[in-house]
Design a protein around this motif. Structure first.
Motif, PDB file in Angstrom:
ATOM      1  N   GLN A  86       0.829  -1.201   0.000  1.00 45.00           N
ATOM      2  CA  GLN A  86       0.000   0.000   0.000  1.00 45.00           C
ATOM      3  C   GLN A  86       0.864   1.251   0.000  1.00 45.00           C
ATOM      4  OE1 GLN A  86      -3.466   0.200   0.288  1.00 45.00           O
ATOM      5  NE2 GLN A  86      -3.576   2.418   0.454  1.00 45.00           N
ATOM      6  N   GLU A 187      -2.880  -1.154  -3.645  1.00 44.01           N
ATOM      7  CA  GLU A 187      -3.509  -0.022  -4.309  1.00 44.01           C
ATOM      8  C   GLU A 187      -2.669   1.241  -4.135  1.00 44.01           C
ATOM      9  OE1 GLU A 187      -7.228  -0.155  -2.259  1.00 44.01           O
ATOM     10  OE2 GLU A 187      -6.420   0.752  -0.446  1.00 44.01           O
ATOM     11  N   SER A 188      -3.047   2.282  -4.854  1.00 43.11           N
ATOM     12  CA  SER A 188      -2.475   3.619  -4.738  1.00 43.11           C
ATOM     13  C   SER A 188      -1.009   3.638  -5.212  1.00 43.11           C
ATOM     14  CB  SER A 188      -2.619   4.123  -3.300  1.00 43.11           C
ATOM     15  OG  SER A 188      -2.538   5.520  -3.253  1.00 43.11           O
ATOM     16  N   GLY A 223      -5.047  -1.560  -7.630  1.00 42.43           N
ATOM     17  CA  GLY A 223      -6.260  -0.762  -7.628  1.00 42.43           C
ATOM     18  C   GLY A 223      -5.989   0.717  -7.495  1.00 42.43           C
ATOM     19  N   ASN A 224      -6.716   1.530  -8.265  1.00 40.03           N
ATOM     20  CA  ASN A 224      -6.595   2.992  -8.241  1.00 40.03           C
ATOM     21  C   ASN A 224      -5.132   3.403  -8.109  1.00 40.03           C
ATOM     22  OD1 ASN A 224      -9.496   2.383  -7.154  1.00 40.03           O
ATOM     23  ND2 ASN A 224      -9.537   4.510  -7.843  1.00 40.03           N
ATOM     24  N   ALA A 225      -4.345   2.924  -9.043  1.00 43.47           N
ATOM     25  CA  ALA A 225      -2.887   2.945  -8.896  1.00 43.47           C
ATOM     26  C   ALA A 225      -2.223   4.073  -9.661  1.00 43.47           C
ATOM     27  CB  ALA A 225      -2.321   1.613  -9.384  1.00 43.47           C
ATOM     28  N   SER A 387     -10.590  -0.276 -10.382  1.00 47.35           N
ATOM     29  CA  SER A 387     -10.686   1.150 -10.094  1.00 47.35           C
ATOM     30  C   SER A 387     -12.045   1.477  -9.509  1.00 47.35           C
ATOM     31  CB  SER A 387     -10.470   1.963 -11.377  1.00 47.35           C
ATOM     32  OG  SER A 387     -10.532   3.343 -11.106  1.00 47.35           O
ATOM     33  N   HIS A 443     -11.158   5.608  -3.429  1.00 45.66           N
ATOM     34  CA  HIS A 443      -9.748   5.280  -3.646  1.00 45.66           C
ATOM     35  C   HIS A 443      -9.372   3.959  -2.990  1.00 45.66           C
ATOM     36  CE1 HIS A 443      -5.626   6.243  -4.675  1.00 45.66           C
ATOM     37  NE2 HIS A 443      -5.231   6.100  -3.429  1.00 45.66           N
TER      38      HIS A 443
END
Length: 477
Positions: A86, A187-188, A223-225, A387, A443
């Motif tokens: 993360q 993610e992120s 995810g939402n990267a 996403s 997010h």
């Protein structure tokens, strides 16, 4: 507690000997030393084991990464092993989030609004997998270096090397997980960490020969990267403008001043127009644009009893914008740190949500990792990208711009997927990559849409399509 620890040692020894993977008492002791035998505020029984502690990733000056590992609820001896990574965005700058907060979001335990007690997460991902939460790079969470200045030398390259070193050492400590199907997800800013670590693993397979990376199925999920600075900026401004969050003039200036900027290093003009964007947005939760904003500015949980946000903390399927405050309170309880085997001499005396020192001293950040994606896809790895479509930080438009740049052949048409008879989101498969959106998710998809996230995770692990629903063409109008 002592009886429980003794019983745990005996059970672990019997299982390990039966599997033929653990033959010496030193190894058994190393595992049992990390076993968590009780947590403050845990008032219910759990039917799985979990471990936490440190893994040394280099000799000089000596960096130690903290982890929290949850065995699967059912059949941990055969379920896959998953590493969760993360990174996080805060306001308009990158900071580095403490991973063990995520362990109580997709993990089995959630923190109540009192910051002291826990409740069971009905959508925990350890229902179907063994999961390692890793606090990396050094300086996040309880991870530390014996040389304090070493924390100022972090960057993408060293983070990948340290994470690979962690895996090698962790598998030596838990050899019963060698040969298991192994997946990386997160993610992120993990949009950098995951492909970079996957690339490091792919180039170091001789050392990792006992780890099965099944290239016929999915091995990497993000995810939402954050992926490509140009496309990510483009997607943000398109999302903000098309949803009516910013003015036409600001949209045009954002396009002029920020298109070529890095998310980590911005020009003065880009910073100024970003301030304008923030003012036009107003006081909203940029991570989940259509849900309430947390009105508390303190990590002191004394506000919880009369705060209007308190009602969210007890509803499992509702996003609580103040959950980070509960985490900050809980992980600063000395008894909690002791239960998790945190070294009080080495780790920070105060647990904080983010470490700005790491952001301010970050040495290298790739402007794009799209080339790594293409390398991994050509090498046979199958990738899932998801996403949440209510995120303004790395919105769905950014992800779509990145996927379009890859120019992959389409394998199946765009279509909705189903969740309890409703549209859960949309899905399109490409050759080598599966793209999924989650309707209404922010997010942090597992936090804002936990039920949908678990369905997505199960499909990712099994390599099977998400559930579909009839289209208008299939129904009577």
């Amino acid at each position: 507690m002592l009886k429980g620890m003794i019983r745990g040692v005996v059970v672990m020894l019997l299982i390990s000997l039966a599997l033929g993977v653990v033959h010496d008492k030193d190894l058994v002791w190393k595992q049992e030393k990390d076993r968590v035998t009780g947590l403050p505020g845990l008032t219910f029984d759990v039917n799985f084991s979990h471990y936490s502690g440190y893994v040394r990733v280099n000799e000089n000056p000596g960096r130690f990464l903290f982890y929290w590992f949850f065995e699967a609820v059912e059949d941990p001896s055969s379920n896959p092993l998953v590493l969760w990574l993360q990174g996080e965005l805060f306001s308009r700058t990158w900071v580095f989030l403490h991973r063990i907060r995520e362990a109580v979001e997709i993990g089995p335990f959630h923190i109540n609004a009192d910051g002291k007690t826990l409740y069971l997460n009905p959508y925990s991902w350890n229902q179907v997998a063994n999961i390692i939460f890793l606090e990396s790079p050094v300086g996040t969470g309880f991870s530390y270096s014996r040389s304090p200045s070493d924390v100022e030398e972090n960057g993408d390259e060293r983070t990948a090397k340290d994470s690979l070193a962690f895996l090698l050492e962790w598998f030596e400590r838990f050899p019963q997980y060698k040969g298991r199907e192994f997946y990386i997800t997160g993610e992120s800013y993990a949009g950098h960490y995951i492909p970079q670590l996957s690339q490091a693993i792919d180039s170091d397979l001789m050392k990792l020969e006992d780890i099965v990376l099944n290239v016929d199925r999915s091995v990497m999920q993000v995810g939402n990267a954050l992926t490509d600075d140009f496309n990510d900026h483009k997607g943000v401004r398109e999302y903000l403008w098309s949803n009516g969050f910013i003015s036409d003039q600001t949209y045009k200036l954002y396009k002029i001043f920020c298109s070529e900027d890095s998310f980590l290093q911005r020009s003065e003009n880009c910073k100024k127009i970003s301030d304008v964007v923030q003012n036009e947005l107003g006081k909203v939760d940029i991570y989940s644009i259509f849900t309430p904003y947390c009105t508390s500015t303190t990590t002191d949980i004394s506000f919880a009893s009369n705060s209007p946000q308190r009602k969210f903390g007890q509803i499992n399927e509702t996003y609580d914008p103040c959950s980070k405050n509960y985490a900050a309170a809980y992980f600063n309880v000395p008894e909690v740190q002791k239960a998790l085997h945190v070294d009080p001499e080495a780790a920070p005396h105060k647990w904080e949500i983010c470490n700005r020192l790491i952001f301010n001293t970050w040495k290298d950040s790739a402007s794009s990792v799209l080339d790594i994606y293409l390398e991994l896809i050509r090498g046979g790895l199958r990738i899932w990208i998801y996403s949440g479509d209510a995120d303004t930080v790395i919105p769905v438009t950014s992800t779509r711009c990145n996927i379009d740049t890859l120019n992959l052949p389409i394998a199946s048409p765009w279509h909705p997927w189903s969740m309890d008879g409703q549209v859960g989101g949309w899905n399109q498969e490409y050759r080598g990559l599966n793209f999924v959106t989650i309707r209404g998710a922010g997010h942090m998809v597992p936090q804002t849409r936990p039920k949908e996230a678990l369905v997505l995770f199960k499909s990712f692990l099994s390599g099977t399509p998400l559930p579909t629903m009839p289209t208008l063409a299939d129904t009577d109008v």
